[in-house]
Design a protein around this motif. Structure first.
Motif, short mmCIF file in Angstrom:
data_model
loop_
_atom_site.label_atom_id
_atom_site.label_comp_id
_atom_site.label_asym_id
_atom_site.label_seq_id
_atom_site.Cartn_x
_atom_site.Cartn_y
_atom_site.Cartn_z
N THR A 38 39.85 70.60 10.38
CA THR A 38 38.61 69.85 10.24
C THR A 38 38.63 69.11 8.91
OG1 THR A 38 37.37 71.43 11.58
CG2 THR A 38 36.09 70.01 10.11
N THR A 53 27.34 57.45 11.90
CA THR A 53 26.96 58.86 12.01
C THR A 53 27.70 59.53 13.16
OG1 THR A 53 24.74 58.32 11.19
CG2 THR A 53 25.02 60.43 12.31
N GLY A 54 28.25 60.68 12.87
CA GLY A 54 29.00 61.41 13.89
C GLY A 54 30.48 61.11 13.90
N HIS A 55 30.92 60.15 13.09
CA HIS A 55 32.34 59.79 13.06
C HIS A 55 33.01 60.16 11.75
CE1 HIS A 55 32.38 57.33 16.80
NE2 HIS A 55 31.10 57.19 16.51
N ARG A 57 32.95 63.39 10.35
CA ARG A 57 33.47 64.77 10.38
C ARG A 57 34.29 64.92 11.65
NH1 ARG A 57 32.63 70.08 12.05
NH2 ARG A 57 32.82 71.65 10.38
N LEU A 58 35.58 65.20 11.47
CA LEU A 58 36.51 65.21 12.59
C LEU A 58 37.33 66.48 12.61
CD1 LEU A 58 37.79 61.57 12.01
CD2 LEU A 58 36.16 62.26 13.76
N ASN A 76 36.75 52.17 14.00
CA ASN A 76 35.34 52.53 13.98
C ASN A 76 34.50 51.64 13.07
OD1 ASN A 76 34.57 55.31 15.45
ND2 ASN A 76 36.71 55.36 14.84
#
Length: 199
Positions: A38, A53-55, A57-58, A76
């Motif tokens: 992560t 937002t949401g891209h 943390r991978l 992105n």
């Protein structure tokens, strides 16, 4: 009809095969569990926006190369990769602006601003006002994402051939459990063919 000698010969061949080969043939290849890591992505450049937002943390395989991380950022942020010629012009402009900032001048603010304004205007006229036919030709040879962007971790630039496992083991801040990767332009100058403005 098979002879006894033929059965003996087959049995000898079978005994000559290593056990792991027979197991592979009978049961199929063994399942390999690849560790997943992560990580966070953040912008280190004023010219580049934060990821949606949401891209940011991978979680990905530890074998994922840093060059793929750069491609993810480009996709992105919907960045338009420059052609090789545009990229070389960016490099030239960046080095020119850097050298002007280091050179003493009796009127440093006015002269540097004027020179950079002329340089940006020249670059803008070369690429931003190209015809549709020219754009089709230019887009055939864009630079790679890892050439356009740099990926950093804990104050150190990562090579494009490194993977997440290398970044996590050798570059991660020892006081954190999750690595943070930063992205920025290799040559941090405004990109005139995508969003040209006043300097």
């Amino acid at each position: 009809m098979l002879q006894w000698t033929e059965f003996v010969e087959c049995d000898e061949h079978e005994r000559a095969i290593p056990a792991w080969v027979k197991q592979h043939l009978i049961q199929g290849p063994p399942s390999i569990s690849v560790q997943r890591i992560t990580f966070f992505l953040e912008s280190l450049d004023n010219h580049l926006e934060k990821l949606p937002t949401g891209h940011a943390r991978l979680t990905a395989s530890r074998l994922l190369k840093i060059s793929k991380v750069a491609e993810y950022v480009v996709d992105n942020l919907k960045l338009k990769l420059p052609t090789r010629e545009q990229f070389e012009a960016m490099e030239q402009l960046y080095r020119q602006s850097s050298s002007q900032q280091l050179q003493p001048s009796p009127h440093p603010t006015n002269s540097a601003s004027s020179n950079l304004k002329n340089a940006f205007s020249s670059l803008y006229n070369r690429f931003a006002k190209s015809t549709v036919a020219d754009e089709i030709v230019l887009e055939e040879n864009p630079v790679k994402a890892h050439e356009f962007l740099e990926i950093w971790c804990n104050g150190k630039q990562l090579k494009s051939e490194f993977n997440l496992g290398v970044a996590n083991k050798f570059f991660r801040d020892p006081n954190t459990s999750v690595i943070t990767l930063g992205y920025k332009l290799r040559y941090p100058v405004p990109i005139p063919w995508s969003n040209f403005g006043d300097i």
